[in-house]
Motif scaffolding. Structure first.
Motif, PDB file in Angstrom:
ATOM      1  N   THR A   1       8.294 -10.481 -15.764  1.00 26.07           N
ATOM      2  CA  THR A   1       6.865 -10.235 -15.655  1.00 26.07           C
ATOM      3  C   THR A   1       6.566  -8.757 -15.896  1.00 26.07           C
ATOM      4  N   ARG A   2       5.344  -8.509 -16.361  1.00 25.56           N
ATOM      5  CA  ARG A   2       4.859  -7.135 -16.507  1.00 25.56           C
ATOM      6  C   ARG A   2       3.660  -7.003 -15.591  1.00 25.56           C
ATOM      7  N   LEU A   3       3.771  -6.091 -14.626  1.00 29.14           N
ATOM      8  CA  LEU A   3       2.734  -5.968 -13.594  1.00 29.14           C
ATOM      9  C   LEU A   3       1.819  -4.791 -13.899  1.00 29.14           C
ATOM     10  N   PRO A   4       0.525  -4.936 -13.595  1.00 26.25           N
ATOM     11  CA  PRO A   4      -0.414  -3.850 -13.881  1.00 26.25           C
ATOM     12  C   PRO A   4      -0.276  -2.678 -12.917  1.00 26.25           C
ATOM     13  N   LEU A   5      -0.728  -1.528 -13.358  1.00 22.38           N
ATOM     14  CA  LEU A   5      -0.889  -0.375 -12.460  1.00 22.38           C
ATOM     15  C   LEU A   5      -2.207  -0.616 -11.738  1.00 22.38           C
ATOM     16  N   GLU A   6      -2.102  -1.084 -10.522  1.00 24.81           N
ATOM     17  CA  GLU A   6      -3.307  -1.527  -9.793  1.00 24.81           C
ATOM     18  C   GLU A   6      -2.987  -1.452  -8.306  1.00 24.81           C
ATOM     19  N   ARG A   7      -3.728  -0.691  -7.569  1.00 27.66           N
ATOM     20  CA  ARG A   7      -3.486  -0.609  -6.123  1.00 27.66           C
ATOM     21  C   ARG A   7      -4.071  -1.848  -5.454  1.00 27.66           C
ATOM     22  N   PRO A   8      -3.409  -2.351  -4.399  1.00 31.11           N
ATOM     23  CA  PRO A   8      -4.043  -3.452  -3.670  1.00 31.11           C
ATOM     24  C   PRO A   8      -5.435  -2.999  -3.208  1.00 31.11           C
TER      25      PRO A   8
ATOM     26  N   ALA B   1      -7.233  -6.546   0.210  1.00 30.69           N
ATOM     27  CA  ALA B   1      -5.797  -6.822   0.366  1.00 30.69           C
ATOM     28  C   ALA B   1      -5.420  -6.919   1.844  1.00 30.69           C
ATOM     29  N   PRO B   2      -4.466  -7.804   2.168  1.00 35.50           N
ATOM     30  CA  PRO B   2      -4.064  -7.985   3.568  1.00 35.50           C
ATOM     31  C   PRO B   2      -3.342  -6.773   4.161  1.00 35.50           C
ATOM     32  N   ALA B   3      -2.739  -5.913   3.328  1.00 38.90           N
ATOM     33  CA  ALA B   3      -2.040  -4.704   3.800  1.00 38.90           C
ATOM     34  C   ALA B   3      -1.951  -3.738   2.613  1.00 38.90           C
ATOM     35  N   PRO B   4      -1.665  -2.450   2.862  1.00 37.81           N
ATOM     36  CA  PRO B   4      -1.672  -1.475   1.764  1.00 37.81           C
ATOM     37  C   PRO B   4      -0.703  -1.797   0.629  1.00 37.81           C
ATOM     38  N   GLY B   5       0.356  -2.570   0.925  1.00 37.17           N
ATOM     39  CA  GLY B   5       1.328  -2.880  -0.130  1.00 37.17           C
ATOM     40  C   GLY B   5       1.389  -4.349  -0.470  1.00 37.17           C
ATOM     41  N   VAL B   6       0.414  -5.124  -0.008  1.00 35.13           N
ATOM     42  CA  VAL B   6       0.432  -6.578  -0.259  1.00 35.13           C
ATOM     43  C   VAL B   6      -0.816  -6.950  -1.053  1.00 35.13           C
ATOM     44  N   TYR B   7      -0.615  -7.529  -2.227  1.00 39.45           N
ATOM     45  CA  TYR B   7      -1.752  -7.868  -3.087  1.00 39.45           C
ATOM     46  C   TYR B   7      -2.428  -9.154  -2.634  1.00 39.45           C
ATOM     47  N   ASP B   8      -3.735  -9.143  -2.739  1.00 42.31           N
ATOM     48  CA  ASP B   8      -4.535 -10.330  -2.502  1.00 42.31           C
ATOM     49  C   ASP B   8      -4.193 -11.359  -3.584  1.00 42.31           C
TER      50      ASP B   8
END
Ligand SMILES: Nc1ncnc2c1ncn2[C@@H]1O[C@H](COP(=O)(O)OP(=O)(O)OP(=O)(O)O)[C@@H](O)[C@H]1O
Length: 262
Positions: A223-230, A234-241
């Protein structure tokens, strides 16, 4: 890029519940490429698919799991057992849950191996389908220790598209072969960002690193993931919705991992 298989929730659950967990390490060559972010979101996505999941933060000095999942707590323990922290349907252990004062962890190499062994043997994991390891960046002692404790395990390698990151990631991938672990794929993180005015993809870190790594290691980019902050949802600073682009890609990645490891 490798094909990602999508499976239904029912299929995922029917694959789950063996007695021996599947061991999966998340590795990178360099720090800061998003290895812990990938480990956390993959763990949460696997749990959402009905899997019973634990995660060991094996980055003993540079642990970041507590802040990524927004959990400052001390793991409970009794004389013999340590009880993992439970959040988002995942059981987590980190040296950050053994001391909560954010003081540096000072240990020599053999002590690191001991801590990992403690995390494996003395934590009350219960029955798990997957035990994930967020390994420290690079090619230190811990992957070798894990090989000694567990034998063969699966690995995912995380890189950014930047040439330097991919070059260093190659060494981590080559180490995988040497330790007899099974590299199941590459995750290219921060691969692109969406231009706010034209909606096109901006490749802030270039776009050749992942392809070169794929060729050099003979292993697919999953996979290629975007540069995108949660975001704020988002449920937590490092967990994506789950409705964000990154959140959806992590759920597809979890499906793929389930397919190739069952
Ligand atoms: N795709 C992304 N878009 C935006 N920010 C990201 C992305 N991936 C990770 N980050 C952010 O980059 C920082 C570093 O991420 P992370 O801690 O996951 O990296 P790491 O490779 O595990 O680093 P280290 O090994 O040094 O701990 C964190 O603040 C994280 O929130």
């Amino acid at each position: 890029m490798g094909r990602i298989a999508i499976i239904t929730h029912e299929e995922a659950v029917s694959i789950s519940s063996q007695t021996q967990p599947k061991y999966l390490s998340i590795v990178s060559g360099k720090g800061g490429v998003g290895k812990s972010t990938v480990a956390v979101n993959l763990a949460v996505s696997l749990a959402e698919r009905g899997m019973s999941v634990g995660l060991i933060d094996a980055d003993i000095y540079g642990f970041s799991i507590p802040s990524l999942i927004n959990m400052r707590a001390e793991a409970r323990s009794d004389e013999n057992r340590i009880f993992p922290i439970e959040r988002f349907g995942v059981k987590w252990i980190s040296s950050g849950f053994l001391r909560t004062d954010n003081q540096p962890v000072i240990m020599r190499g053999p002590m690191l191996g001991k801590i990992i062994r403690t995390f494996l043997e003395d934590v009350e994991w219960g029955t798990l389908d997957y035990l994930l390891f967020d390994l420290p960046p690079g090619t230190g002692d811990i992957p070798l220790d894990l090989h000694q404790f567990l034998g063969s395990m699966k690995e995912l390698i995380v890189t950014t598209p930047h040439d330097t990151a991919a070059e260093v990631a190659f060494r981590a991938g080559a180490m995988t072969e040497r330790t007899g672990h099974d590299l199941i794929g590459i995750v290219e993180n921060m691969a692109y960002m969406q231009c706010p005015s034209c909606n096109g993809a901006i490749h802030a870190f270039g776009h050749e690193g992942g392809n070169r790594l794929q060729e050099a290691l003979q292993c697919n980019i999953l996979t290629r993931l975007p540069l995108e902050r949660p975001g704020d949802q988002a449920p937590a600073p490092g967990v994506y919705d789950s409705s964000s682009e990154a959140g959806m890609l992590f759920r597809q990645l979890a499906d793929h991992v389930i397919q190739v490891t069952h």
